[in-house]
Design a protein around this motif. Structure first.
Motif, short mmCIF file in Angstrom:
data_model
loop_
_atom_site.label_atom_id
_atom_site.label_comp_id
_atom_site.label_asym_id
_atom_site.label_seq_id
_atom_site.Cartn_x
_atom_site.Cartn_y
_atom_site.Cartn_z
N THR A 1 10.30 10.37 5.82
CA THR A 1 10.47 11.32 6.66
C THR A 1 12.07 10.65 7.23
OG1 THR A 1 8.99 10.29 7.91
CG2 THR A 1 8.58 13.04 7.26
N ASP A 2 11.76 9.93 7.68
CA ASP A 2 13.31 8.78 8.46
C ASP A 2 13.22 7.88 7.54
OD1 ASP A 2 11.23 6.52 8.87
OD2 ASP A 2 11.20 7.13 11.32
N ARG A 3 13.24 7.50 6.43
CA ARG A 3 13.33 6.33 5.45
C ARG A 3 14.41 5.28 6.35
NH1 ARG A 3 17.01 10.10 0.96
NH2 ARG A 3 15.36 11.33 0.65
N ARG A 4 13.14 4.42 6.76
CA ARG A 4 13.60 2.71 7.36
C ARG A 4 12.22 2.94 7.98
NH1 ARG A 4 14.33 4.39 14.13
NH2 ARG A 4 14.73 1.74 14.12
N TRP A 5 12.52 0.94 8.27
CA TRP A 5 11.26 0.30 7.78
C TRP A 5 10.91 -0.06 9.21
CZ3 TRP A 5 8.58 -1.27 4.33
CH2 TRP A 5 9.32 -1.06 3.12
N ARG A 6 10.04 -0.85 9.77
CA ARG A 6 9.52 -0.80 11.74
C ARG A 6 8.43 -1.49 10.80
NH1 ARG A 6 9.70 5.12 14.45
NH2 ARG A 6 11.26 5.05 12.78
N GLY A 7 8.15 -2.19 12.40
CA GLY A 7 6.71 -2.86 12.76
C GLY A 7 5.85 -1.24 12.50
N SER A 8 4.65 -1.49 12.25
CA SER A 8 3.49 -0.54 11.80
C SER A 8 1.90 -1.58 11.97
CB SER A 8 3.77 -0.49 10.29
OG SER A 8 4.48 0.37 9.67
N ALA A 9 1.68 -1.92 12.87
CA ALA A 9 1.02 -2.57 14.17
C ALA A 9 -0.67 -1.87 13.80
CB ALA A 9 1.10 -3.01 14.80
N ALA A 10 -0.16 -0.20 14.41
CA ALA A 10 -1.20 0.83 14.41
C ALA A 10 -1.64 1.46 13.36
CB ALA A 10 -0.86 2.18 15.60
N ALA B 1 4.52 -4.09 8.28
CA ALA B 1 6.12 -2.74 8.42
C ALA B 1 6.06 -1.90 7.59
CB ALA B 1 7.46 -4.15 7.68
N GLY B 2 6.31 -0.47 7.55
CA GLY B 2 6.18 0.50 7.02
C GLY B 2 7.30 1.33 6.86
N TRP B 3 7.15 1.86 5.96
CA TRP B 3 8.27 2.94 5.75
C TRP B 3 7.90 4.23 5.66
CZ3 TRP B 3 10.09 5.98 1.54
CH2 TRP B 3 11.74 6.20 1.24
N THR B 4 8.61 5.21 6.07
CA THR B 4 8.25 6.80 5.71
C THR B 4 9.61 7.64 5.12
OG1 THR B 4 8.61 7.44 7.72
CG2 THR B 4 7.11 6.67 7.91
N TYR C 1 1.16 -1.34 0.30
CA TYR C 1 0.13 -0.50 0.54
C TYR C 1 0.90 1.11 -0.22
CZ TYR C 1 -3.45 -2.71 1.57
OH TYR C 1 -4.24 -4.46 1.72
N LEU C 2 0.07 2.18 -0.88
CA LEU C 2 1.00 3.30 -0.64
C LEU C 2 0.30 4.28 0.27
CD1 LEU C 2 2.16 4.61 -3.98
CD2 LEU C 2 3.14 3.64 -2.34
N ILE C 3 0.34 5.40 1.33
CA ILE C 3 -0.27 6.32 2.03
C ILE C 3 0.05 7.93 2.14
CG2 ILE C 3 -1.42 6.76 4.32
CD1 ILE C 3 -0.21 4.23 5.72
N HIS C 4 -0.56 8.81 1.01
CA HIS C 4 -0.57 9.49 0.59
C HIS C 4 -0.40 10.98 1.72
CE1 HIS C 4 -0.62 8.98 -3.58
NE2 HIS C 4 -0.85 7.45 -3.38
N GLY C 5 0.38 11.84 1.36
CA GLY C 5 0.38 12.39 2.55
C GLY C 5 -1.10 13.91 1.83
N SER C 6 -0.40 15.01 3.15
CA SER C 6 -1.67 16.67 2.24
C SER C 6 -1.39 16.94 1.21
CB SER C 6 -1.64 16.92 3.49
OG SER C 6 -0.47 17.95 3.70
N ALA C 7 0.03 16.79 0.72
CA ALA C 7 -0.16 17.41 -0.85
C ALA C 7 -0.37 16.47 -2.27
CB ALA C 7 1.43 18.13 -1.19
N GLY C 8 -1.02 14.93 -1.41
CA GLY C 8 -1.51 14.28 -2.62
C GLY C 8 0.23 13.24 -2.62
N GLU C 9 1.16 13.56 -2.55
CA GLU C 9 2.28 12.87 -2.74
C GLU C 9 2.40 11.51 -1.83
OE1 GLU C 9 4.25 12.63 -5.95
OE2 GLU C 9 3.94 14.49 -6.05
N PRO C 10 3.04 10.17 -2.22
CA PRO C 10 3.75 9.30 -1.14
C PRO C 10 4.18 9.37 -0.35
CG PRO C 10 3.77 8.79 -3.37
CD PRO C 10 3.32 10.04 -3.48
N GLU C 11 3.97 9.22 0.71
CA GLU C 11 4.80 9.76 1.76
C GLU C 11 5.24 7.95 3.05
OE1 GLU C 11 3.10 12.10 4.69
OE2 GLU C 11 4.04 13.98 3.24
N VAL C 12 4.60 7.23 2.38
CA VAL C 12 4.48 6.00 3.77
C VAL C 12 4.51 4.58 2.40
CG1 VAL C 12 3.66 4.47 5.72
CG2 VAL C 12 3.53 6.92 5.78
N ILE C 13 4.80 3.74 2.95
CA ILE C 13 5.39 2.65 2.32
C ILE C 13 4.50 1.30 3.08
CG2 ILE C 13 6.29 0.60 0.77
CD1 ILE C 13 8.40 2.83 -0.56
#
Length: 243
Positions: free
Chosen positions: A59-68, A54-57, A23-35
């Motif tokens: 902003t911090d460019r790292r992978w981490r668990g993303s249950a929330a 797992a998610g990657w943003t 999935y891609l999650i887009h920010g307020s400007a319409g650009e993808p911010e989260v994978i």
């Protein structure tokens, strides 16, 4: 919003390791911010017992668990409106554009999941007699539950691609089942209903399996039905066994 995709013909692929959901999650400007990368973990009876993610943003460019985050896109309609289900090849392109380099392989991505979301694992709810049709040894019923609405174009694609028989009240907004499809795999017989839950709130696919074999096709078929619905903008919530 996701643009409906054609090409929904069912195929039962016995992959040793199913691919992840992207999935891609887009920010307020319409650009993808989260994978966001997800995988349902299934029990022996093919019902879902856990949702790993797992998610990657950008902003911090790292992978981490993303249950929330996974939980949020299923309960928060505003967040869900910024989510687009996509494919690994498309994510590979976006990942490079966002400065992530080469997207890790799926074995590596699975290693980033640290906080999988447990799902209900209660015993199957027995509906009706549970008897198999004549000539079969066992009957099982599964429900794949989805969040999001299904637009008219997406509905038409599913009905055509699955060669669904449509009920007379398909145009009625109060109508629940909007189509039924059938498939034979070897000696086993499968049928599934595409069902509206509420008005614009959620959808589900109810799969009935009448089995002669031990049911090896159930897992791949559930996977294919889920993937096909994702292509039309639906987000899977769980897979339950009813009988």
């Amino acid at each position: 919003m996701t643009t409906p995709h054609a090409g929904t013909a069912i195929r039962v692929a016995f992959d040793p390791q199913p691919s992840l959901d992207y999935y891609l999650i887009h920010g307020s400007a319409g650009e993808p911010e989260v994978i966001l990368v997800e995988e349902f973990v299934l029990g022996e009876d093919h019902s879902a017992v856990r949702l790993d993610s797992a998610g990657w943003t950008s902003t911090d460019r790292r992978w981490r668990g993303s249950a929330a985050v996974s939980r949020g896109i299923r309960v928060d309609a505003n967040l869900r409106s910024r989510v687009v289900a996509t494919s690994r090849p498309d994510v590979e392109i976006i990942f490079r554009q966002l400065g992530g380099g080469e997207l890790p392989d799926e074995e590596t991505l699975r290693g980033y999941v640290h906080d999988g979301e447990p799902l209900s694992t209660s015993a199957p709810l027995r509906l009706g007699s549970g008897r198999a049709a004549a000539g079969f040894r066992e009957k099982r019923v599964y429900r794949i539950l989805f969040a999001n609405d299904l637009g008219a174009d997406g509905l038409a694609i599913l009905q055509a691609g699955w060669r669904m028989t449509r009920p007379e009240n398909v145009a009625d907004p109060q109508g629940r089942v909007v189509g039924t499809a059938h498939l034979h795999v070897g000696d086993d017989s499968f049928a599934w209903d595409l069902r509206r839950i509420g008005i614009g709130a959620a959808w589900c696919v109810d799969l009935t399996a009448n089995l002669v074999s031990r049911g090896d096709a159930i897992g791949p078929l559930l996977r294919e039905l889920t993937t096909t619905m994702r292509r039309q903008g639906l987000i899977p919530v769980t897979i339950e066994r009813f009988s």
